[in-house]
Design an enzyme around this catalytic site. Structure first.
Site, mmCIF file in Angstrom:
data_model
loop_
_atom_site.group_PDB
_atom_site.id
_atom_site.type_symbol
_atom_site.label_atom_id
_atom_site.label_comp_id
_atom_site.label_asym_id
_atom_site.label_seq_id
_atom_site.Cartn_x
_atom_site.Cartn_y
_atom_site.Cartn_z
ATOM 1 N N LYS A 75 18.533 -26.937 -18.550
ATOM 2 C CA LYS A 75 17.232 -26.329 -19.122
ATOM 3 C C LYS A 75 16.969 -27.189 -20.582
ATOM 4 O O LYS A 75 17.967 -26.995 -21.370
ATOM 5 C CB LYS A 75 17.448 -24.978 -18.924
ATOM 6 C CG LYS A 75 16.228 -24.214 -19.498
ATOM 7 C CD LYS A 75 16.422 -22.719 -19.037
ATOM 8 C CE LYS A 75 15.167 -21.850 -19.485
ATOM 9 N NZ LYS A 75 15.129 -20.475 -19.140
ATOM 10 N N SER A 150 11.812 -18.259 -16.335
ATOM 11 C CA SER A 150 11.567 -19.419 -17.361
ATOM 12 C C SER A 150 12.151 -20.578 -17.013
ATOM 13 O O SER A 150 11.657 -21.737 -17.303
ATOM 14 C CB SER A 150 11.560 -18.993 -18.679
ATOM 15 O OG SER A 150 12.912 -18.768 -18.843
ATOM 16 N N SER A 174 15.016 -14.852 -15.837
ATOM 17 C CA SER A 174 14.449 -16.143 -15.745
ATOM 18 C C SER A 174 15.471 -17.204 -15.161
ATOM 19 O O SER A 174 15.088 -18.354 -14.998
ATOM 20 C CB SER A 174 14.399 -16.776 -17.324
ATOM 21 O OG SER A 174 13.180 -16.463 -17.870
HETATM 22 N N1 GLN Z 1 9.764 -12.849 -18.083
HETATM 23 C C1 GLN Z 1 10.462 -12.520 -19.124
HETATM 24 C C2 GLN Z 1 9.869 -12.683 -20.360
HETATM 25 O O1 GLN Z 1 8.942 -13.506 -20.140
HETATM 26 C C3 GLN Z 1 11.766 -12.865 -18.961
HETATM 27 C C4 GLN Z 1 12.110 -14.277 -19.356
HETATM 28 C C5 GLN Z 1 13.490 -14.829 -19.465
HETATM 29 O O2 GLN Z 1 14.345 -14.325 -18.813
HETATM 30 N N2 GLN Z 1 13.748 -15.750 -20.222
HETATM 31 O O3 GLN Z 1 10.223 -12.416 -21.217
#
Ligand code: GLN
Length: 486
Positions: A75, A150, A174
């Site tokens: 990532k 994400s 994410s």
């Molecule tokens: N969807 C959540 C957010 O937008 C979690 C994102 C994540 O786990 N990085 O904060």
């Protein structure tokens, strides 16, 4: 022979039998990444370096580790020395780190090869991968549909069979949510199990790195290498790391699995609900026992998270000022103007929204009402989990309330619509607990994920329960038809 869609174990066999060299394997993986460039999984490919590394491993002939010679994708928020690391943000679009994140270092020490850096929501803020400065990632199962976020680029690269596994990070879902939307397996470990050093911070008390792969078995292989104490991360846990592969095939007879009373599953899409009921049956047939449990404060998880995460992000992201690194605005009047213009140009809308909310929640006069209150509620949620884990081994929920959706169909008018994507995943981050998502079928030709949450440091239980399910089903073998991505 194509290496596409092969698992780590299958690739190891090919390498051991000399059916393929590490260099051939690496180059084929990179060719696949290029062939499916329309998916937009990768921000940067590491072509030359990875080929050099592969040739060196071929020359060495010391394939002792299960990850030796295996191509992986990282990532794009793990710093990689000499290799651009953007967090999918304009503000870091020219950032070349001078050091490598512990996670990547550990995986590379085990012999794996980083073939590239994957696309993601900007600074990991999002659930659909649509906030990336480099554009949306397509879900390999359906063009024009989100892969989840994400860690969407990592999930799509694994689902498209470009690499057997990839790294992700999970602050509120994410890893698990994109794993669910792309039909693969994703594990968010216990907070502290894996070092955060060199991982660009979003919300430091919630962020945790973990693996995405085609099976629980391959996740265990990655977890074995990724885990462990790191003196460079003050929140790193100094506890033993078991061999996660060793006990993955135990019987789950007599295991007690909790179903959370407060989650009203009758609100879900009926097909998602049906898949959940069928998997519950499958676990019963494997000898597990289901118990209804109550987590009275769990319904406060989403608002609690959306107070704490933006607060921490507003502090973490204050370092991007256009002075030390990253994007710098041109034609500025003075230092203040430089800060303002660099940040205004460098951050996308969602990141700005979070910084504003977080700064507000931390400001004098509101700190007690929002941030402190959220931390208190977080403790209550954690206490609820501690209580239920006295009488059960695992919890089971759907990973996401829906399957993948069309680009720009959710959250465009009201961001909260998208925030609710993480209804089932966020609480384990607040409590620091490990959780896994495994594919368990499809609804309208799109994958659906099943989530298992474990007690503190019990990734072994999660991997065992996921593996036994996968030994008795074929869902994780399903492959998308990639004809439309040429
Ligand atoms: N969807 C959540 C957010 O937008 C979690 C994102 C994540 O786990 N990085 O904060």
């Amino acid at each position: 022979m194509s290496i596409q869609f092969k698992s780590i174990t299958e690739l190891n066999e090919l390498l051991d039998n000399k059916a393929i060299s590490v260099l051939e394997l690496t180059q084929e993986s990179i060719q696949l990444a290029k062939k499916y460039s329309e998916l937009n999984c990768f921000v940067t490919l590491n072509e030359e370096n990875s080929s050099n590394r592969a040739s060196a491993i071929d020359r060495d002939q010391k394939n002792t580790s299960l990850l030796s010679g295996i191509p992986l994708a990282q990532k794009d928020l793990f710093c990689t020395e000499g290799l651009r690391t953007t967090c999918s943000s304009k503000i870091l679009s020219n950032f070349i780190p001078p050091y490598t994140a512990t996670v990547v270092e550990k995986l590379e020490d085990a012999g794996s090869i980083t073939i590239g850096k994957t696309n993601m929501d900007e600074f990991a803020m999002g659930s659909s991968n649509e906030t990336s400065f480099f554009g949306s990632v397509h879900n390999p199962w359906k063009k024009g549909f989100v892969p989840g976020g994400s860690s969407g680029g990592s999930a799509a690269a694994v689902a498209a069979g470009i690499v057997p596994a990839a790294t992700g990070t999970d602050t509120g879902g994410s890893i698990r949510q994109p794993a669910a939307h792309c039909g693969i397996t994703g594990l968010k470990p216990t907070y502290g199990r894996i070092s955060r050093w060199g991982m660009i911070a979003f919300a430091s008390s919630l962020d945790q790195a973990g693996p995405l792969a085609r099976s629980a078995e391959d996740c265990a292989i990655l977890l074995n290498s990724m885990s462990g104490y790191d003196s460079k991360d003050t929140t790193s846990l100094n506890s033993d790391v078991p061999n996660f592969l060793e006990n993955i095939n135990q019987s789950i007879k007599g295991k007690k699995i909790g179903i959370i009373k407060e989650f009203d599953l009758s609100d879900l899409d009926t097909e998602v609900q049906k898949r959940f009921d069928e998997s519950k049956k499958a676990y019963e047939n494997l000898g597990a026992e289901f118990i209804e449990v109550s987590l009275p404060n769990i319904s406060a998880s989403v608002p609690t998270y959306y107070s704490i995460a933006p607060a921490e992000c507003s502090s973490n992201l204050s370092r991007y000022d256009g002075v030390r690194f990253g994007h710098r605005a041109e034609n500025t009047d003075d230092l203040n103007d430089l800060y303002i213009k660099s940040r205004s140009e460098g951050f996308g809308d969602e990141v700005k929204r979070r910084i504003l909310i977080g700064t507000y929640a931390l400001s004098a006069g509101y700190y007690d009402a929002y941030y402190k209150k959220a931390q208190q509620v977080r403790r209550l949620i954690k206490n609820d989990f501690d209580q239920v884990f006295k009488s059960i081994d695992l919890l089971m929920t759907p990973t996401s309330p829906y399957t993948a959706f069309k680009f720009e169909s959710k959250g465009t008018q009201n961001p909260v619509e998208l925030y609710l994507e993480d209804l089932f995943t966020i609480s384990s981050n607040l409590a620091g607990l490990p959780a896994i998502s495994i594919p368990h079928g499809q609804v309208n030709s799109l994958p659906v994920g099943l989530q298992l949450i474990g007690n503190f440091l019990r990734e072994d239980e999660l991997l065992n329960a996921a593996h036994v399910f996968q030994q008795n089903s074929d869902f994780h073998h399903a492959k998308p038809n990639l004809e439309n991505f040429k």
